[in-house]
Design a protein around this motif. Structure first.
Motif, PDB file in Angstrom:
ATOM      1  N   TRP A   4      -8.583  -4.515   1.461  1.00 42.54           N
ATOM      2  CA  TRP A   4      -7.472  -3.669   1.909  1.00 42.54           C
ATOM      3  C   TRP A   4      -6.137  -4.253   1.459  1.00 42.54           C
ATOM      4  CZ3 TRP A   4      -3.089  -4.620   4.623  1.00 42.54           C
ATOM      5  CH2 TRP A   4      -2.361  -3.506   5.021  1.00 42.54           C
ATOM      6  N   ALA A   5      -5.970  -5.566   1.604  1.00 42.92           N
ATOM      7  CA  ALA A   5      -4.705  -6.206   1.256  1.00 42.92           C
ATOM      8  C   ALA A   5      -4.411  -6.060  -0.235  1.00 42.92           C
ATOM      9  CB  ALA A   5      -4.733  -7.672   1.661  1.00 42.92           C
TER      10      ALA A   5
ATOM     11  N   ARG B  84      -1.216  -3.179  -4.499  1.00 41.51           N
ATOM     12  CA  ARG B  84      -1.155  -2.239  -5.631  1.00 41.51           C
ATOM     13  C   ARG B  84      -0.320  -1.022  -5.253  1.00 41.51           C
ATOM     14  NH1 ARG B  84      -6.594  -4.002  -6.356  1.00 41.51           N
ATOM     15  NH2 ARG B  84      -7.379  -2.288  -5.055  1.00 41.51           N
ATOM     16  N   THR B  85      -0.503  -0.526  -4.041  1.00 34.49           N
ATOM     17  CA  THR B  85       0.256   0.637  -3.582  1.00 34.49           C
ATOM     18  C   THR B  85       1.752   0.336  -3.560  1.00 34.49           C
ATOM     19  OG1 THR B  85      -1.595   1.368  -2.217  1.00 34.49           O
ATOM     20  CG2 THR B  85       0.576   2.250  -1.657  1.00 34.49           C
ATOM     21  N   LEU B  86       2.115  -0.890  -3.214  1.00 38.19           N
ATOM     22  CA  LEU B  86       3.521  -1.293  -3.177  1.00 38.19           C
ATOM     23  C   LEU B  86       4.023  -1.735  -4.546  1.00 38.19           C
ATOM     24  CD1 LEU B  86       3.510  -3.383   0.152  1.00 38.19           C
ATOM     25  CD2 LEU B  86       4.247  -1.002  -0.169  1.00 38.19           C
ATOM     26  N   ASP B  87       3.175  -1.646  -5.569  1.00 40.73           N
ATOM     27  CA  ASP B  87       3.518  -2.043  -6.939  1.00 40.73           C
ATOM     28  C   ASP B  87       3.892  -3.519  -7.013  1.00 40.73           C
ATOM     29  OD1 ASP B  87       3.754  -1.552  -9.668  1.00 40.73           O
ATOM     30  OD2 ASP B  87       5.896  -1.085  -9.540  1.00 40.73           O
ATOM     31  N   ILE B  88       3.101  -4.333  -6.306  1.00 40.98           N
ATOM     32  CA  ILE B  88       3.313  -5.783  -6.307  1.00 40.98           C
ATOM     33  C   ILE B  88       2.204  -6.436  -7.130  1.00 40.98           C
ATOM     34  CG2 ILE B  88       3.316  -7.873  -4.885  1.00 40.98           C
ATOM     35  CD1 ILE B  88       4.561  -6.239  -2.651  1.00 40.98           C
TER      36      ILE B  88
ATOM     37  N   ALA C  13      12.159  -4.432  -0.701  1.00 46.59           N
ATOM     38  CA  ALA C  13      11.786  -5.068   0.559  1.00 46.59           C
ATOM     39  C   ALA C  13      10.960  -4.075   1.365  1.00 46.59           C
ATOM     40  CB  ALA C  13      13.027  -5.489   1.335  1.00 46.59           C
ATOM     41  N   HIS C  14       9.683  -4.374   1.526  1.00 45.23           N
ATOM     42  CA  HIS C  14       8.745  -3.451   2.156  1.00 45.23           C
ATOM     43  C   HIS C  14       8.433  -3.897   3.578  1.00 45.23           C
ATOM     44  CE1 HIS C  14       8.088  -2.012  -1.966  1.00 45.23           C
ATOM     45  NE2 HIS C  14       7.946  -3.292  -2.305  1.00 45.23           N
ATOM     46  N   SER C  15       8.334  -2.953   4.491  1.00 40.51           N
ATOM     47  CA  SER C  15       7.997  -3.278   5.870  1.00 40.51           C
ATOM     48  C   SER C  15       6.567  -2.850   6.189  1.00 40.51           C
ATOM     49  CB  SER C  15       8.953  -2.583   6.837  1.00 40.51           C
ATOM     50  OG  SER C  15       8.528  -2.815   8.177  1.00 40.51           O
ATOM     51  N   LEU C  16       5.781  -3.804   6.678  1.00 38.45           N
ATOM     52  CA  LEU C  16       4.453  -3.508   7.215  1.00 38.45           C
ATOM     53  C   LEU C  16       4.417  -3.815   8.711  1.00 38.45           C
ATOM     54  CD1 LEU C  16       2.177  -4.937   4.364  1.00 38.45           C
ATOM     55  CD2 LEU C  16       2.837  -2.564   4.754  1.00 38.45           C
TER      56      LEU C  16
END
Length: 364
Positions: free
Chosen positions: A181-182, A187-191, A253-256
């Motif tokens: 999942w991680a 990949r979804t966050l383009d990291i 900067a992404h928030s989870l």
């Protein structure tokens, strides 16, 4: 010490009634028990927060949750719950109990419950003579004579009955499904896993252990500009608003915050090149999975620094250090407030340069 009797024990109750991080710092001692008592099983008695770690710790075979009335974080409950626990412990017929405490806690309430439950062997650190409440006890010498890391304290405790291990790392096994999942999340966050990215965890259960939010804001802005790398914020649901305030709409900067259970948080931490956080549970998870840590370490106590992992522990020394308070009693919060974002960035660069190719670090 009744070392010979302990060698016959197979059903072991380990009592750690604090938080998740405290349980993780006790896992090397639990491993020592399992390795030194072949065929034994370990049951953890802990708070709801501490018990949450159990499914990820292979040394723990079973868990009992208990809201102990002598612990700071416990809510009020009827005495019937305490009698019910004693009955449950008696029915489980444990051979031995090991009570893990910090030096400011007394083991005697837990020892009394184990005594009433008929557990024949009972081990703990103790400041006063426990007489019949403990069959085996190690004299409490902290903080007057020494102050040990929490992990070393618990390893020393079980060593008194002959339990030792060569592997003193914290224990946390990330489930494969959470790791998958991680990776998909990144990949979804383009990291890109192969390039620098950083987890920032600005929350902590105690206000005294929180780096000021305005410093986090400056830190996030300057990190993004200096390294040109993605930032991933983590935290619980209650910390989501704080995270949004800190990230300020920054595109990278992404928030989870509020979106991760413990397994997914650990999986992300295991993939991250670096985590920057307060002295809180995720710091110990990061240590357990081997991720370098910049630890913004409030001087509320000296015993909980990152264990056996690359780290930089940042604080401002103050006369009121080691206060053991959840809220700064002086009101100035200097031990963290005077740690500048520039110091944090320098520590982050230092750790990243030691663990990722230097040519990838600085933005062109």
């Amino acid at each position: 010490m009744t070392v010979e009797r302990w060698q016959q024990a197979r059903r072991i109750l380990c009592i750690r009634l604090d938080y998740l991080g405290d349980v993780l710092m006790s896992t090397p001692a639990m491993r020592a028990l399992k390795e030194s008592l072949p065929g034994s099983s370990v049951t953890l008695l802990s708070s709801a927060g501490g018990a949450a770690a159990a499914r990820y710790v292979p040394e723990i075979d079973d868990t009992i949750q208990y809201c102990a009335p002598w612990m700071k974080s416990s809510a009020a409950q009827e005495a019937a719950a305490d009698f019910a626990l004693i009955e449950q412990l008696a029915q489980r017929r444990f051979d031995a109990a090991v009570i893990f405490t910090v030096y400011s806690q007394s083991p005697l309430p837990a020892a009394l419950m184990c005594h009433l439950a008929g557990i024949p062997l009972r081990l703990a650190h103790c400041r006063e003579n426990p007489y019949q409440l403990l069959t085996d006890w190690v004299r409490e010498t902290e903080p007057q004579e020494q102050v040990r890391h929490e992990v070393r304290r618990q390893l020393d405790l079980v060593a008194a009955i002959g339990a030792e291990t060569r592997n003193e790392r914290l224990s946390f096994r990330v489930p494969p499904a959470d790791l998958a999942w991680a990776r998909n999340c990144l990949r979804t966050l383009d990291i890109d896993e192969a390039r620098p990215w950083i987890i920032l965890h600005p929350g902590a259960s105690a206000p005294s252990r929180r780096y000021p939010s305005q410093h986090w804001t400056a830190l996030a802005r300057d990190l993004s500009a200096r390294l040109d790398c993605p930032l991933v914020f983590t935290g619980n649901e209650d910390e989501a608003a704080l995270v949004e305030q800190i990230r300020g709409g920054e595109a990278r900067a992404h928030s989870l915050a509020g979106r991760l259970d413990l397994g997914r948080l650990a999986a992300l931490l295991s993939l991250a090149p670096l985590v920057i956080c307060n002295n809180t549970g995720p710091a110990h998870i990061a240590a357990a999975v081997g991720t370098p840590i910049v630890d913004l370490y409030a001087l509320t106590n000296p015993q909980h620094t990152p264990w056996q992992v690359p780290n930089r522990v940042l604080f401002q020394d103050v006369p009121c250090r080691n206060c053991y308070k959840s809220i700064c009693p002086q009101g100035h919060h200097r031990c963290l407030a005077e740690v500048t974002p520039e110091r944090v960035i320098a520590a982050a660069l230092d750790l990243l340069q030691g663990h990722m190719p230097a040519r990838r670090l600085l933005a062109s």
